[in-house]
Design an enzyme around this catalytic site. Structure first.
Site, PDB file in Angstrom:
ATOM      1  N   ARG A 102       0.834  -1.217   0.000  1.00  0.00           N
ATOM      2  CA  ARG A 102       0.000   0.000   0.000  1.00  0.00           C
ATOM      3  C   ARG A 102       0.865   1.262   0.000  1.00  0.00           C
ATOM      4  O   ARG A 102       0.497   2.266  -0.593  1.00  0.00           O
ATOM      5  CB  ARG A 102      -0.947  -0.003   1.203  1.00  0.00           C
ATOM      6  CG  ARG A 102      -2.051  -1.035   1.097  1.00  0.00           C
ATOM      7  CD  ARG A 102      -3.086  -0.887   2.185  1.00  0.00           C
ATOM      8  NE  ARG A 102      -4.160  -1.861   2.025  1.00  0.00           N
ATOM      9  CZ  ARG A 102      -5.275  -1.862   2.736  1.00  0.00           C
ATOM     10  NH1 ARG A 102      -5.455  -0.944   3.677  1.00  0.00           N
ATOM     11  NH2 ARG A 102      -6.205  -2.772   2.528  1.00  0.00           N
ATOM     12  N   LYS A 144     -19.960 -14.749   1.895  1.00  0.00           N
ATOM     13  CA  LYS A 144     -21.362 -14.377   2.118  1.00  0.00           C
ATOM     14  C   LYS A 144     -22.035 -13.727   0.923  1.00  0.00           C
ATOM     15  O   LYS A 144     -21.467 -12.861   0.267  1.00  0.00           O
ATOM     16  CB  LYS A 144     -21.461 -13.437   3.325  1.00  0.00           C
ATOM     17  CG  LYS A 144     -21.050 -14.085   4.642  1.00  0.00           C
ATOM     18  CD  LYS A 144     -21.259 -13.132   5.809  1.00  0.00           C
ATOM     19  CE  LYS A 144     -20.916 -13.802   7.133  1.00  0.00           C
ATOM     20  NZ  LYS A 144     -21.144 -12.887   8.283  1.00  0.00           N
ATOM     21  N   GLY A 171      -9.182  -8.046  -0.592  1.00  0.00           N
ATOM     22  CA  GLY A 171      -7.953  -8.532   0.018  1.00  0.00           C
ATOM     23  C   GLY A 171      -7.659 -10.000  -0.227  1.00  0.00           C
ATOM     24  O   GLY A 171      -6.536 -10.381  -0.571  1.00  0.00           O
ATOM     25  N   GLY A 196     -13.764  -2.522   0.703  1.00  0.00           N
ATOM     26  CA  GLY A 196     -15.129  -2.010   0.765  1.00  0.00           C
ATOM     27  C   GLY A 196     -15.415  -1.010  -0.338  1.00  0.00           C
ATOM     28  O   GLY A 196     -16.520  -0.982  -0.907  1.00  0.00           O
TER      29      GLY A 196
END
Length: 400
Positions: A34, A201, A355, A378
Protein backbone atom coordinates in the site's frame (compact mmCIF):
# COMPACT_ATOMS: atom_id res chain seq x y z
CA UNK A 1 -12.50 15.65 -10.84
CA UNK A 2 -8.96 16.97 -11.29
CA UNK A 3 -5.87 14.81 -10.88
CA UNK A 4 -2.60 16.07 -9.42
CA UNK A 5 -0.97 16.45 -12.84
CA UNK A 6 -3.69 18.91 -13.89
CA UNK A 7 -2.99 21.60 -11.31
CA UNK A 8 -0.06 23.83 -10.39
CA UNK A 9 1.54 22.50 -7.21
CA UNK A 10 5.00 24.12 -7.39
CA UNK A 11 5.89 25.79 -4.10
CA UNK A 12 2.61 24.68 -2.48
CA UNK A 13 1.98 22.63 0.64
CA UNK A 14 -0.04 19.50 -0.12
CA UNK A 15 -2.07 17.51 2.40
CA UNK A 16 -2.08 13.93 1.12
CA UNK A 17 -4.70 11.46 2.36
CA UNK A 18 -3.06 8.08 1.75
CA UNK A 19 -4.04 4.52 2.64
CA UNK A 20 -1.11 3.21 4.67
CA UNK A 21 -3.16 0.79 6.79
CA UNK A 22 -0.51 -1.91 6.49
CA UNK A 23 -0.16 -5.12 8.53
CA UNK A 24 2.26 -4.91 11.45
CA UNK A 25 3.74 -7.65 13.60
CA UNK A 26 5.58 -6.38 16.68
CA UNK A 27 6.22 -3.07 14.96
CA UNK A 28 7.47 -4.65 11.72
CA UNK A 29 5.60 -4.06 8.44
CA UNK A 30 4.85 -7.43 6.84
CA UNK A 31 3.41 -6.09 3.57
CA UNK A 32 4.31 -2.62 2.27
CA UNK A 33 2.39 -2.78 -1.03
CA UNK A 34 0.00 0.00 0.00
CA UNK A 35 2.90 2.34 0.68
CA UNK A 36 4.60 1.44 -2.59
CA UNK A 37 1.35 2.09 -4.48
CA UNK A 38 1.26 5.73 -3.30
CA UNK A 39 4.96 6.48 -3.87
CA UNK A 40 4.58 7.58 -7.56
CA UNK A 41 2.14 10.37 -6.63
CA UNK A 42 4.25 11.54 -3.69
CA UNK A 43 7.43 11.44 -5.78
CA UNK A 44 5.71 13.43 -8.54
CA UNK A 45 4.70 16.12 -6.03
CA UNK A 46 8.23 16.40 -4.62
CA UNK A 47 9.78 16.55 -8.08
CA UNK A 48 7.40 19.40 -8.95
CA UNK A 49 8.62 21.44 -5.98
CA UNK A 50 5.78 20.81 -3.53
CA UNK A 51 5.98 20.17 0.21
CA UNK A 52 4.04 17.11 1.33
CA UNK A 53 2.10 16.42 4.54
CA UNK A 54 0.97 12.79 4.66
CA UNK A 55 -2.00 11.67 6.73
CA UNK A 56 -3.32 8.13 7.16
CA UNK A 57 -4.84 5.73 9.66
CA UNK A 58 -3.69 2.40 11.04
CA UNK A 59 -5.96 -0.19 12.61
CA UNK A 60 -8.84 0.69 14.91
CA UNK A 61 -7.62 2.67 17.91
CA UNK A 62 -11.19 3.99 18.40
CA UNK A 63 -10.27 7.60 19.09
CA UNK A 64 -7.53 6.87 21.62
CA UNK A 65 -3.76 6.97 21.38
CA UNK A 66 -2.62 3.35 21.11
CA UNK A 67 1.21 3.16 21.01
CA UNK A 68 1.15 -0.12 19.05
CA UNK A 69 -0.74 1.64 16.26
CA UNK A 70 1.57 4.60 15.77
CA UNK A 71 2.59 5.33 12.19
CA UNK A 72 6.26 5.50 13.19
CA UNK A 73 7.25 2.32 11.29
CA UNK A 74 5.19 3.50 8.32
CA UNK A 75 6.93 6.89 8.23
CA UNK A 76 10.30 5.14 8.35
CA UNK A 77 9.43 2.79 5.49
CA UNK A 78 7.94 5.63 3.42
CA UNK A 79 11.20 7.56 3.82
CA UNK A 80 13.20 4.53 2.67
CA UNK A 81 11.06 4.15 -0.45
CA UNK A 82 11.18 7.88 -1.27
CA UNK A 83 14.83 8.33 -0.41
CA UNK A 84 14.09 11.29 1.87
CA UNK A 85 13.54 11.71 5.59
CA UNK A 86 9.88 11.48 6.65
CA UNK A 87 9.59 12.75 10.26
CA UNK A 88 6.51 11.69 12.21
CA UNK A 89 4.39 14.39 13.86
CA UNK A 90 3.21 12.73 17.08
CA UNK A 91 0.17 14.81 17.93
CA UNK A 92 -1.72 14.75 14.59
CA UNK A 93 -3.22 18.21 15.18
CA UNK A 94 -1.49 20.27 17.85
CA UNK A 95 0.93 23.19 18.02
CA UNK A 96 3.83 20.97 16.95
CA UNK A 97 1.94 19.81 13.86
CA UNK A 98 1.08 23.38 12.91
CA UNK A 99 4.68 24.48 13.44
CA UNK A 100 6.12 21.63 11.34
CA UNK A 101 3.64 22.34 8.56
CA UNK A 102 4.52 26.02 8.66
CA UNK A 103 8.27 25.50 8.31
CA UNK A 104 8.01 22.69 5.77
CA UNK A 105 9.96 23.47 2.60
CA UNK A 106 9.50 22.34 -1.03
CA UNK A 107 10.85 18.81 -1.49
CA UNK A 108 10.29 17.90 2.16
CA UNK A 109 7.80 15.40 3.64
CA UNK A 110 6.26 14.92 7.08
CA UNK A 111 3.69 12.40 8.26
CA UNK A 112 0.96 13.05 10.82
CA UNK A 113 0.42 10.23 13.28
CA UNK A 114 -2.61 7.94 13.14
CA UNK A 115 -5.68 10.01 12.24
CA UNK A 116 -7.90 7.63 14.17
CA UNK A 117 -6.19 8.56 17.43
CA UNK A 118 -8.65 11.47 17.19
CA UNK A 119 -12.30 10.37 17.66
CA UNK A 120 -13.55 13.12 15.34
CA UNK A 121 -11.89 11.46 12.32
CA UNK A 122 -14.47 8.66 12.23
CA UNK A 123 -17.51 10.63 13.43
CA UNK A 124 -20.70 9.49 11.70
CA UNK A 125 -22.10 12.99 11.29
CA UNK A 126 -20.80 16.50 10.59
CA UNK A 127 -21.43 17.32 14.25
CA UNK A 128 -19.49 14.30 15.50
CA UNK A 129 -16.57 15.11 13.22
CA UNK A 130 -16.47 18.68 14.52
CA UNK A 131 -13.69 20.90 13.23
CA UNK A 132 -11.10 18.15 12.78
CA UNK A 133 -11.32 18.39 8.98
CA UNK A 134 -10.84 22.17 9.15
CA UNK A 135 -7.77 21.79 11.36
CA UNK A 136 -6.27 19.39 8.83
CA UNK A 137 -7.14 21.67 5.92
CA UNK A 138 -5.49 24.64 7.65
CA UNK A 139 -2.12 22.87 7.42
CA UNK A 140 -1.93 23.02 3.63
CA UNK A 141 -2.74 24.85 0.40
CA UNK A 142 -3.93 21.89 -1.66
CA UNK A 143 -5.67 18.60 -0.79
CA UNK A 144 -4.73 15.35 -2.57
CA UNK A 145 -6.71 12.15 -2.05
CA UNK A 146 -4.82 9.01 -3.07
CA UNK A 147 -6.54 6.63 -0.65
CA UNK A 148 -9.09 4.49 -2.51
CA UNK A 149 -9.18 2.09 0.43
CA UNK A 150 -11.13 4.66 2.47
CA UNK A 151 -12.97 6.32 -0.43
CA UNK A 152 -16.24 4.81 0.83
CA UNK A 153 -15.80 6.25 4.32
CA UNK A 154 -17.30 9.57 5.39
CA UNK A 155 -14.25 10.34 7.52
CA UNK A 156 -13.15 13.88 8.28
CA UNK A 157 -9.94 13.46 6.26
CA UNK A 158 -11.97 12.23 3.27
CA UNK A 159 -15.07 14.42 3.09
CA UNK A 160 -14.49 17.45 5.33
CA UNK A 161 -10.99 18.57 4.33
CA UNK A 162 -12.11 19.29 0.72
CA UNK A 163 -14.77 21.65 2.11
CA UNK A 164 -12.24 23.71 4.06
CA UNK A 165 -9.03 23.61 2.05
CA UNK A 166 -8.14 27.10 0.87
CA UNK A 167 -6.82 25.95 -2.50
CA UNK A 168 -7.67 23.19 -4.95
CA UNK A 169 -8.53 19.52 -4.44
CA UNK A 170 -7.39 16.68 -6.65
CA UNK A 171 -6.96 12.94 -6.96
CA UNK A 172 -3.58 11.27 -6.80
CA UNK A 173 -2.51 8.85 -9.53
CA UNK A 174 -3.73 5.85 -7.53
CA UNK A 175 -7.25 7.21 -7.08
CA UNK A 176 -7.28 8.37 -10.71
CA UNK A 177 -6.45 4.85 -11.93
CA UNK A 178 -9.17 3.30 -9.76
CA UNK A 179 -11.69 5.68 -11.30
CA UNK A 180 -10.45 4.98 -14.81
CA UNK A 181 -10.61 1.21 -14.49
CA UNK A 182 -13.68 0.77 -12.30
CA UNK A 183 -15.61 3.70 -13.74
CA UNK A 184 -14.63 4.55 -17.29
CA UNK A 185 -13.49 1.12 -18.51
CA UNK A 186 -16.53 -0.72 -17.14
CA UNK A 187 -18.97 1.87 -18.47
CA UNK A 188 -18.55 0.41 -21.97
CA UNK A 189 -16.87 -2.99 -21.52
CA UNK A 190 -15.65 -5.27 -24.28
CA UNK A 191 -17.68 -8.46 -24.44
CA UNK A 192 -18.12 -11.13 -23.30
CA UNK A 193 -18.07 -9.42 -19.91
CA UNK A 194 -17.75 -11.89 -17.00
CA UNK A 195 -18.10 -11.24 -13.27
CA UNK A 196 -16.49 -13.79 -10.93
CA UNK A 197 -17.87 -13.55 -7.42
CA UNK A 198 -16.74 -15.66 -4.48
CA UNK A 199 -16.03 -15.40 -0.81
CA UNK A 200 -18.12 -16.32 2.18
CA UNK A 201 -21.36 -14.38 2.12
CA UNK A 202 -24.11 -13.50 -0.32
CA UNK A 203 -25.08 -10.60 1.97
CA UNK A 204 -21.89 -8.67 1.15
CA UNK A 205 -22.41 -9.15 -2.60
CA UNK A 206 -26.17 -8.66 -3.02
CA UNK A 207 -25.79 -5.06 -4.14
CA UNK A 208 -23.13 -5.98 -6.69
CA UNK A 209 -25.05 -8.91 -8.15
CA UNK A 210 -28.24 -6.89 -8.51
CA UNK A 211 -26.36 -3.97 -10.06
CA UNK A 212 -24.55 -6.16 -12.58
CA UNK A 213 -27.59 -8.11 -13.75
CA UNK A 214 -28.21 -7.21 -17.38
CA UNK A 215 -24.81 -5.49 -17.62
CA UNK A 216 -22.63 -8.60 -17.64
CA UNK A 217 -22.92 -11.60 -19.94
CA UNK A 218 -21.95 -14.20 -17.34
CA UNK A 219 -21.81 -14.32 -13.55
CA UNK A 220 -19.67 -17.06 -12.00
CA UNK A 221 -20.48 -17.71 -8.34
CA UNK A 222 -18.14 -19.76 -6.16
CA UNK A 223 -16.97 -19.87 -2.59
CA UNK A 224 -19.33 -20.31 0.33
CA UNK A 225 -21.73 -17.74 -1.13
CA UNK A 226 -22.66 -20.31 -3.82
CA UNK A 227 -24.07 -22.55 -1.06
CA UNK A 228 -27.00 -20.22 -0.46
CA UNK A 229 -27.93 -20.29 -4.16
CA UNK A 230 -27.82 -24.09 -4.18
CA UNK A 231 -29.87 -24.23 -0.97
CA UNK A 232 -32.42 -22.03 -2.75
CA UNK A 233 -32.59 -24.68 -5.47
CA UNK A 234 -33.43 -27.31 -2.88
CA UNK A 235 -30.01 -28.90 -2.45
CA UNK A 236 -28.91 -30.07 0.98
CA UNK A 237 -25.61 -28.38 1.85
CA UNK A 238 -24.69 -30.46 4.91
CA UNK A 239 -22.89 -28.32 7.47
CA UNK A 240 -21.65 -25.82 4.86
CA UNK A 241 -21.95 -22.12 5.53
CA UNK A 242 -25.31 -20.88 4.23
CA UNK A 243 -27.42 -17.76 4.77
CA UNK A 244 -30.92 -19.16 5.10
CA UNK A 245 -32.44 -15.69 5.46
CA UNK A 246 -31.20 -14.82 1.97
CA UNK A 247 -32.69 -17.77 0.10
CA UNK A 248 -35.43 -15.58 -1.37
CA UNK A 249 -32.86 -13.01 -2.47
CA UNK A 250 -30.87 -15.77 -4.16
CA UNK A 251 -33.99 -17.01 -5.95
CA UNK A 252 -34.79 -13.47 -7.07
CA UNK A 253 -31.28 -13.01 -8.48
CA UNK A 254 -31.49 -16.30 -10.37
CA UNK A 255 -34.87 -15.38 -11.84
CA UNK A 256 -33.80 -11.87 -12.81
CA UNK A 257 -30.52 -13.08 -14.30
CA UNK A 258 -32.33 -15.31 -16.75
CA UNK A 259 -34.80 -12.61 -17.80
CA UNK A 260 -32.15 -9.86 -18.05
CA UNK A 261 -29.69 -11.76 -20.22
CA UNK A 262 -26.98 -12.51 -17.65
CA UNK A 263 -26.17 -16.21 -17.38
CA UNK A 264 -25.53 -17.49 -13.86
CA UNK A 265 -22.95 -20.27 -13.36
CA UNK A 266 -22.99 -22.22 -10.08
CA UNK A 267 -20.84 -25.11 -8.82
CA UNK A 268 -21.85 -28.62 -9.90
CA UNK A 269 -19.44 -30.39 -7.54
CA UNK A 270 -17.42 -29.72 -4.40
CA UNK A 271 -14.33 -30.79 -2.51
CA UNK A 272 -15.45 -31.44 1.07
CA UNK A 273 -14.27 -32.24 4.60
CA UNK A 274 -15.89 -32.45 8.04
CA UNK A 275 -14.21 -29.37 9.51
CA UNK A 276 -12.72 -26.05 8.38
CA UNK A 277 -9.53 -27.08 10.16
CA UNK A 278 -9.02 -30.16 8.00
CA UNK A 279 -5.68 -30.26 6.20
CA UNK A 280 -6.83 -32.76 3.59
CA UNK A 281 -10.04 -33.36 1.68
CA UNK A 282 -12.32 -36.28 2.45
CA UNK A 283 -13.71 -36.48 -1.04
CA UNK A 284 -15.48 -34.90 -4.00
CA UNK A 285 -19.26 -34.88 -4.34
CA UNK A 286 -21.88 -33.62 -6.75
CA UNK A 287 -23.61 -30.39 -5.70
CA UNK A 288 -26.81 -32.31 -4.95
CA UNK A 289 -25.06 -35.00 -2.89
CA UNK A 290 -23.27 -33.18 -0.09
CA UNK A 291 -22.78 -35.50 2.93
CA UNK A 292 -24.90 -34.33 5.84
CA UNK A 293 -21.91 -34.11 8.19
CA UNK A 294 -19.56 -32.32 5.76
CA UNK A 295 -18.73 -28.81 4.51
CA UNK A 296 -18.06 -27.63 0.97
CA UNK A 297 -14.54 -26.13 1.15
CA UNK A 298 -13.68 -25.75 -2.53
CA UNK A 299 -15.26 -26.09 -5.95
CA UNK A 300 -14.75 -29.50 -7.54
CA UNK A 301 -12.94 -30.53 -10.75
CA UNK A 302 -16.04 -30.45 -12.96
CA UNK A 303 -16.91 -26.96 -11.73
CA UNK A 304 -13.35 -25.76 -12.33
CA UNK A 305 -13.61 -27.07 -15.89
CA UNK A 306 -16.94 -25.27 -16.41
CA UNK A 307 -15.76 -21.96 -14.93
CA UNK A 308 -12.51 -21.99 -16.93
CA UNK A 309 -14.53 -22.67 -20.08
CA UNK A 310 -16.76 -19.63 -19.42
CA UNK A 311 -13.69 -17.48 -18.82
CA UNK A 312 -11.81 -18.69 -21.89
CA UNK A 313 -13.51 -16.31 -24.30
CA UNK A 314 -13.96 -13.33 -21.97
CA UNK A 315 -12.82 -9.85 -23.00
CA UNK A 316 -13.63 -8.15 -19.66
CA UNK A 317 -13.40 -9.87 -16.26
CA UNK A 318 -14.03 -8.47 -12.79
CA UNK A 319 -13.07 -10.86 -9.99
CA UNK A 320 -13.87 -10.51 -6.30
CA UNK A 321 -13.69 -13.39 -3.86
CA UNK A 322 -11.94 -16.79 -3.79
CA UNK A 323 -13.58 -20.06 -4.80
CA UNK A 324 -12.85 -21.84 -1.54
CA UNK A 325 -10.69 -22.05 1.57
CA UNK A 326 -7.55 -21.23 -0.42
CA UNK A 327 -5.43 -20.65 2.69
CA UNK A 328 -5.34 -24.46 3.07
CA UNK A 329 -3.51 -26.18 0.22
CA UNK A 330 -6.07 -29.00 -0.02
CA UNK A 331 -8.82 -26.49 -0.80
CA UNK A 332 -6.93 -23.99 -2.94
CA UNK A 333 -7.12 -25.55 -6.40
CA UNK A 334 -10.40 -23.88 -7.41
CA UNK A 335 -9.14 -20.38 -6.59
CA UNK A 336 -5.72 -20.99 -8.11
CA UNK A 337 -7.07 -22.45 -11.36
CA UNK A 338 -9.56 -19.60 -11.79
CA UNK A 339 -6.70 -17.17 -11.13
CA UNK A 340 -4.55 -18.84 -13.79
CA UNK A 341 -7.42 -18.82 -16.27
CA UNK A 342 -8.04 -15.09 -15.86
CA UNK A 343 -4.33 -14.25 -15.86
CA UNK A 344 -3.91 -16.19 -19.10
CA UNK A 345 -6.48 -14.17 -21.04
CA UNK A 346 -4.89 -12.19 -23.85
CA UNK A 347 -6.34 -8.87 -25.04
CA UNK A 348 -8.79 -8.87 -22.13
CA UNK A 349 -9.35 -6.26 -19.42
CA UNK A 350 -8.94 -8.11 -16.12
CA UNK A 351 -9.70 -6.40 -12.80
CA UNK A 352 -9.20 -7.83 -9.31
CA UNK A 353 -10.53 -6.41 -6.05
CA UNK A 354 -10.64 -7.44 -2.42
CA UNK A 355 -7.95 -8.53 0.02
CA UNK A 356 -8.46 -12.30 -0.27
CA UNK A 357 -8.58 -12.17 -4.06
CA UNK A 358 -5.45 -10.04 -4.13
CA UNK A 359 -3.82 -12.62 -1.84
CA UNK A 360 -4.60 -15.42 -4.31
CA UNK A 361 -3.06 -13.42 -7.17
CA UNK A 362 0.12 -12.73 -5.21
CA UNK A 363 0.27 -16.33 -4.00
CA UNK A 364 0.46 -17.31 -7.68
CA UNK A 365 2.95 -14.50 -8.48
CA UNK A 366 0.62 -13.40 -11.28
CA UNK A 367 0.00 -9.76 -10.32
CA UNK A 368 1.72 -8.51 -13.47
CA UNK A 369 -0.65 -10.58 -15.62
CA UNK A 370 -3.74 -8.62 -14.56
CA UNK A 371 -4.77 -5.29 -16.06
CA UNK A 372 -5.55 -3.77 -12.68
CA UNK A 373 -5.56 -4.76 -9.02
CA UNK A 374 -7.74 -2.46 -6.95
CA UNK A 375 -6.35 -1.20 -3.66
CA UNK A 376 -9.78 -1.03 -2.04
CA UNK A 377 -11.91 -3.67 -0.35
CA UNK A 378 -15.13 -2.01 0.76
CA UNK A 379 -14.61 0.80 -1.75
CA UNK A 380 -14.25 -1.72 -4.58
CA UNK A 381 -17.48 -3.48 -3.59
CA UNK A 382 -19.47 -0.25 -3.28
CA UNK A 383 -18.13 1.00 -6.61
CA UNK A 384 -19.36 -2.21 -8.27
CA UNK A 385 -22.73 -1.69 -6.60
CA UNK A 386 -23.03 1.46 -8.68
CA UNK A 387 -22.66 3.85 -5.75
CA UNK A 388 -20.75 7.12 -5.97
CA UNK A 389 -18.17 7.01 -3.22
CA UNK A 390 -17.99 9.89 -0.69
CA UNK A 391 -14.36 10.66 -1.62
CA UNK A 392 -15.26 11.21 -5.28
CA UNK A 393 -18.30 13.30 -4.37
CA UNK A 394 -16.16 15.48 -2.07
CA UNK A 395 -13.51 16.06 -4.76
CA UNK A 396 -16.11 16.98 -7.36
CA UNK A 397 -17.89 19.38 -5.02
CA UNK A 398 -14.57 20.98 -4.12
CA UNK A 399 -14.20 22.02 -7.76
CA UNK A 400 -17.51 23.93 -7.86
Amino acid sequence: MNSIDQIDIAGKKLLFRVDFNVPLEEGIITDDNRIKAAVPTIRYALDKGAAVILCAHLGKPKGKVVPELTLGPVAKRTGELLGVAVPLVPGVIDDQARMMAEILQPGQVVMLDNLRFNPEETGKTVEERGDFGKKLADLADIYVNDAFGVAHRENASVVDVPRYIKGECCAGFLLKRENEYLGDALADPKRPYVCVSGGAKVSSKLGILNNLLGKVDDIIIGGAMANTFLLAQGYGMGKSLVEKDLVQDALSIMEKAESMGSKLHLPVDFVYAKTHKAQSAEGVCKADSMPSDALALDIGPETIKNFVSVLSGAKTVVWNGPMGLFETTAFAKGSLDVCKAIAGLEDALTIVGGGDTDAVVHLMNLADKFSFISTGGGSFLEFLEGKELPAFTALKECMK
